[in-house]
Design a protein around this motif. Sequence first.
Motif, PDB file in Angstrom:
ATOM      1  N   ALA A 126       0.849  -1.194   0.000  1.00 63.16           N
ATOM      2  CA  ALA A 126       0.000   0.000   0.000  1.00 63.16           C
ATOM      3  C   ALA A 126       0.883   1.242   0.000  1.00 63.16           C
ATOM      4  O   ALA A 126       1.845   1.316   0.752  1.00 63.16           O
ATOM      5  N   PRO A 127       0.583   2.236  -0.843  1.00 63.27           N
ATOM      6  CA  PRO A 127       1.424   3.417  -0.917  1.00 63.27           C
ATOM      7  C   PRO A 127       1.360   4.283   0.336  1.00 63.27           C
ATOM      8  O   PRO A 127       2.274   5.023   0.627  1.00 63.27           O
ATOM      9  N   ALA A 128       0.303   4.165   1.142  1.00 63.37           N
ATOM     10  CA  ALA A 128       0.156   4.989   2.336  1.00 63.37           C
ATOM     11  C   ALA A 128       0.369   4.151   3.587  1.00 63.37           C
ATOM     12  O   ALA A 128      -0.506   4.045   4.435  1.00 63.37           O
ATOM     13  N   GLU A 129       1.545   3.536   3.718  1.00 65.35           N
ATOM     14  CA  GLU A 129       1.838   2.736   4.893  1.00 65.35           C
ATOM     15  C   GLU A 129       2.010   3.642   6.100  1.00 65.35           C
ATOM     16  O   GLU A 129       2.575   4.721   6.009  1.00 65.35           O
ATOM     17  N   GLU A 130       1.524   3.179   7.248  1.00 64.92           N
ATOM     18  CA  GLU A 130       1.640   3.957   8.474  1.00 64.92           C
ATOM     19  C   GLU A 130       3.057   3.838   9.012  1.00 64.92           C
ATOM     20  O   GLU A 130       3.635   2.754   9.058  1.00 64.92           O
ATOM     21  N   LYS A 131       3.604   4.950   9.420  1.00 69.19           N
ATOM     22  CA  LYS A 131       4.963   4.993   9.955  1.00 69.19           C
ATOM     23  C   LYS A 131       4.968   4.343  11.336  1.00 69.19           C
ATOM     24  O   LYS A 131       4.116   4.636  12.170  1.00 69.19           O
ATOM     25  N   THR A 132       5.933   3.443  11.581  1.00 70.94           N
ATOM     26  CA  THR A 132       5.978   2.734  12.856  1.00 70.94           C
ATOM     27  C   THR A 132       7.186   3.122  13.710  1.00 70.94           C
ATOM     28  O   THR A 132       7.212   2.827  14.887  1.00 70.94           O
TER      29      THR A 132
END
Length: 125
Positions: A51-57
């Motif tokens: 997914a292009p909008a991966e959540e930053k971890t």
Amino acid sequence: MADLNAIVDQLSALTVMEAAELVKTLEEKWGVSAAAPAMMAMPAAGGAAAAPAEEKTEFDVVLANAGDKKINVIKEIRTITGLGLKEAKDLVEGAPKTVKEGVSKDEANKIKEVLTAAGATVEIK
């Protein structure tokens, strides 16, 4: 064969700055990068369908300004990082500086709260 428990004890006694220097030295000596395994694993796990909008971890906590209460900020930096007095003082006086790298969002927010309460200006990147 080396005593692995003694090595673990020695590594546990290192400050954050000493551990970072050790990583750099080993990378240079062995010709490797500590980030390489994570970069190689990402395509295998995500592939082209990521997914292009991966959540930053992972977040970096940056001390932007120590404020008027430098002594309180230095004390909190020492508690958070395990640095010695001189190293913590240098970090605070050299702001903007990164306090912690690659921490979770919750930990980054806790660090920000503690340092803000001590009078510092903190950014999470």
